[in-house]
Design a protein around this motif. Structure first.
Motif, PDB file in Angstrom:
ATOM      1  N   SER A  73      33.543  51.756  33.173  1.00 29.27           N
ATOM      2  CA  SER A  73      34.621  50.875  33.605  1.00 29.27           C
ATOM      3  C   SER A  73      34.975  49.932  32.468  1.00 29.27           C
ATOM      4  O   SER A  73      34.363  49.971  31.401  1.00 29.27           O
ATOM      5  CB  SER A  73      34.193  50.063  34.832  1.00 29.27           C
ATOM      6  OG  SER A  73      33.193  49.113  34.477  1.00 29.27           O
ATOM      7  N   TYR A 128      39.907  51.009  37.497  1.00 27.30           N
ATOM      8  CA  TYR A 128      41.276  51.182  37.972  1.00 27.30           C
ATOM      9  C   TYR A 128      41.386  52.492  38.744  1.00 27.30           C
ATOM     10  O   TYR A 128      40.577  53.405  38.555  1.00 27.30           O
ATOM     11  CB  TYR A 128      42.252  51.228  36.791  1.00 27.30           C
ATOM     12  CG  TYR A 128      42.267  49.982  35.962  1.00 27.30           C
ATOM     13  CD1 TYR A 128      43.015  48.874  36.354  1.00 27.30           C
ATOM     14  CD2 TYR A 128      41.539  49.902  34.779  1.00 27.30           C
ATOM     15  CE1 TYR A 128      43.035  47.719  35.588  1.00 27.30           C
ATOM     16  CE2 TYR A 128      41.550  48.753  34.007  1.00 27.30           C
ATOM     17  CZ  TYR A 128      42.300  47.664  34.416  1.00 27.30           C
ATOM     18  OH  TYR A 128      42.319  46.525  33.656  1.00 27.30           O
ATOM     19  N   SER A 146      43.654  54.505  38.160  1.00 26.89           N
ATOM     20  CA  SER A 146      44.044  55.459  37.116  1.00 26.89           C
ATOM     21  C   SER A 146      42.849  56.049  36.379  1.00 26.89           C
ATOM     22  O   SER A 146      42.965  57.112  35.758  1.00 26.89           O
ATOM     23  CB  SER A 146      44.979  54.787  36.103  1.00 26.89           C
ATOM     24  OG  SER A 146      44.358  53.661  35.517  1.00 26.89           O
ATOM     25  N   ASN A 147      41.684  55.392  36.439  1.00 28.35           N
ATOM     26  CA  ASN A 147      40.489  55.966  35.822  1.00 28.35           C
ATOM     27  C   ASN A 147      40.123  57.306  36.445  1.00 28.35           C
ATOM     28  O   ASN A 147      39.446  58.136  35.821  1.00 28.35           O
ATOM     29  CB  ASN A 147      39.301  55.016  35.969  1.00 28.35           C
ATOM     30  CG  ASN A 147      39.425  53.766  35.124  1.00 28.35           C
ATOM     31  OD1 ASN A 147      38.897  52.716  35.478  1.00 28.35           O
ATOM     32  ND2 ASN A 147      40.119  53.848  33.999  1.00 28.35           N
ATOM     33  N   THR A 161      50.642  41.381  40.199  1.00 34.41           N
ATOM     34  CA  THR A 161      49.878  42.466  39.587  1.00 34.41           C
ATOM     35  C   THR A 161      50.556  42.967  38.318  1.00 34.41           C
ATOM     36  O   THR A 161      49.899  43.201  37.298  1.00 34.41           O
ATOM     37  CB  THR A 161      49.706  43.623  40.586  1.00 34.41           C
ATOM     38  OG1 THR A 161      49.065  43.132  41.765  1.00 34.41           O
ATOM     39  CG2 THR A 161      48.859  44.739  39.993  1.00 34.41           C
ATOM     40  N   TYR A 220      49.208  42.947  34.424  1.00 33.61           N
ATOM     41  CA  TYR A 220      49.250  44.170  33.629  1.00 33.61           C
ATOM     42  C   TYR A 220      50.007  43.952  32.321  1.00 33.61           C
ATOM     43  O   TYR A 220      49.551  44.328  31.239  1.00 33.61           O
ATOM     44  CB  TYR A 220      49.916  45.282  34.445  1.00 33.61           C
ATOM     45  CG  TYR A 220      50.120  46.579  33.698  1.00 33.61           C
ATOM     46  CD1 TYR A 220      49.055  47.440  33.444  1.00 33.61           C
ATOM     47  CD2 TYR A 220      51.391  46.939  33.245  1.00 33.61           C
ATOM     48  CE1 TYR A 220      49.246  48.635  32.762  1.00 33.61           C
ATOM     49  CE2 TYR A 220      51.590  48.131  32.566  1.00 33.61           C
ATOM     50  CZ  TYR A 220      50.516  48.967  32.326  1.00 33.61           C
ATOM     51  OH  TYR A 220      50.723  50.136  31.641  1.00 33.61           O
ATOM     52  N   PRO A 226      41.953  45.216  38.160  1.00 37.10           N
ATOM     53  CA  PRO A 226      41.543  46.299  39.068  1.00 37.10           C
ATOM     54  C   PRO A 226      41.516  45.864  40.535  1.00 37.10           C
ATOM     55  O   PRO A 226      41.878  46.646  41.425  1.00 37.10           O
ATOM     56  CB  PRO A 226      40.127  46.647  38.573  1.00 37.10           C
ATOM     57  CG  PRO A 226      40.129  46.255  37.141  1.00 37.10           C
ATOM     58  CD  PRO A 226      40.952  45.002  37.094  1.00 37.10           C
ATOM     59  N   GLN A 258      45.133  45.420  41.693  1.00 35.62           N
ATOM     60  CA  GLN A 258      45.740  46.735  41.859  1.00 35.62           C
ATOM     61  C   GLN A 258      45.440  47.294  43.245  1.00 35.62           C
ATOM     62  O   GLN A 258      46.322  47.834  43.921  1.00 35.62           O
ATOM     63  CB  GLN A 258      45.219  47.682  40.789  1.00 35.62           C
ATOM     64  CG  GLN A 258      45.820  49.074  40.837  1.00 35.62           C
ATOM     65  CD  GLN A 258      45.083  50.063  39.956  1.00 35.62           C
ATOM     66  OE1 GLN A 258      43.873  50.232  40.086  1.00 35.62           O
ATOM     67  NE2 GLN A 258      45.814  50.690  39.045  1.00 35.62           N
ATOM     68  N   LYS A 259      44.206  47.148  43.679  1.00 40.79           N
ATOM     69  CA  LYS A 259      43.822  47.682  44.993  1.00 40.79           C
ATOM     70  C   LYS A 259      44.405  46.853  46.134  1.00 40.79           C
ATOM     71  O   LYS A 259      44.751  47.394  47.191  1.00 40.79           O
ATOM     72  CB  LYS A 259      42.302  47.752  45.079  1.00 40.79           C
ATOM     73  CG  LYS A 259      41.702  48.741  44.081  1.00 40.79           C
ATOM     74  CD  LYS A 259      40.196  48.686  44.070  1.00 40.79           C
ATOM     75  CE  LYS A 259      39.628  49.607  43.003  1.00 40.79           C
ATOM     76  NZ  LYS A 259      39.916  49.134  41.626  1.00 40.79           N
TER      77      LYS A 259
END
Length: 205
Positions: A29, A44, A46-47, A159, A163, A172, A175-176
């Protein structure tokens, strides 16, 4: 009615696939590249899409996550198309239908190497669609939805600010939160609003 449930079903499948993806994520991470497994605080979404995880291992979560993003994008696109039918102003309805719907095509492409560019395009188009929806909700008597729409937009903007500004420590998590609040708002609008709620506007205006 069938399409209403299709949106819920698609979102449910999407969330299920993304949760499975987090289970198979090898590790690494932004806080610890050698960590094991998916960290909800520091990883994230996206990970989950990369060929390799942050720790360099082959990413077994990738195909689950891509499938989840496809279902999510299709469900959101269907929402914009269906919700536009409740808006009596033809011009605004077309913007919600086409701008909102097409934004989901670019959202699906976030799961590709074009990730950063697609975020910019999809976020801009998505926010335009949601902004138009919010305007009509604010003119309605749907008082609870007024707070929900404005709150969702503010969280989304916050958010994007994190970014764009490079303040990634809490990104992260934000984002959630954005992901969850957007889903809640879309499902609430889908199930608890109807065409009659927006009849105060003259058609074509």
């Amino acid at each position: 009615m069938q399409k209403k449930h299709s949106i819920l079903l698609g979102i449910t499948i999407s969330i299920s696939l993304l949760l499975i993806a987090t289970w198979y994520y090898p590790g690494g991470s932004q806080a610890d590249k050698n960590a094991i497994g998916y960290n909800w605080k520091n990883n994230y979404i996206s990970n989950l899409f990369g060929e390799n995880a942050v720790n360099g291992a082959g990413n077994a979560s990738r195909f689950w996550a891509i499938a989840g993003m496809i279902f999510l994008s299709a469900s959101f696109a269907l929402f914009f198309v269906e919700f536009s039918k409740r808006i009596p102003a033809k011009g605004a309805a077309k913007i919600i239908k086409y701008i909102g719907g097409i934004s989901m095509f670019f959202t699906a492409l976030i799961a590709t190497p074009l990730h950063d560019t697609m975020i910019t395009i999809s976020s801009t188009m998505f926010l335009i669609g949601m902004f138009y929806i919010t305007i009509f909700v604010l003119k309605s008597k749907l008082h609870i939805f007024k707070f929900l729409c404005v709150g969702c937009l503010l969280i989304y903007y916050a958010t994007l600010y994190l970014y764009g500004s490079g303040h990634v420590k809490f990104l992260p998590i934000m984002q959630k939160i954005t992901f969850a609040t957007t889903i809640v708002l879309i499902l609430a609008l889908n199930y608890f609003t109807k065409k009659e709620d927006f009849q105060y506007t003259k058609p074509g205006k």
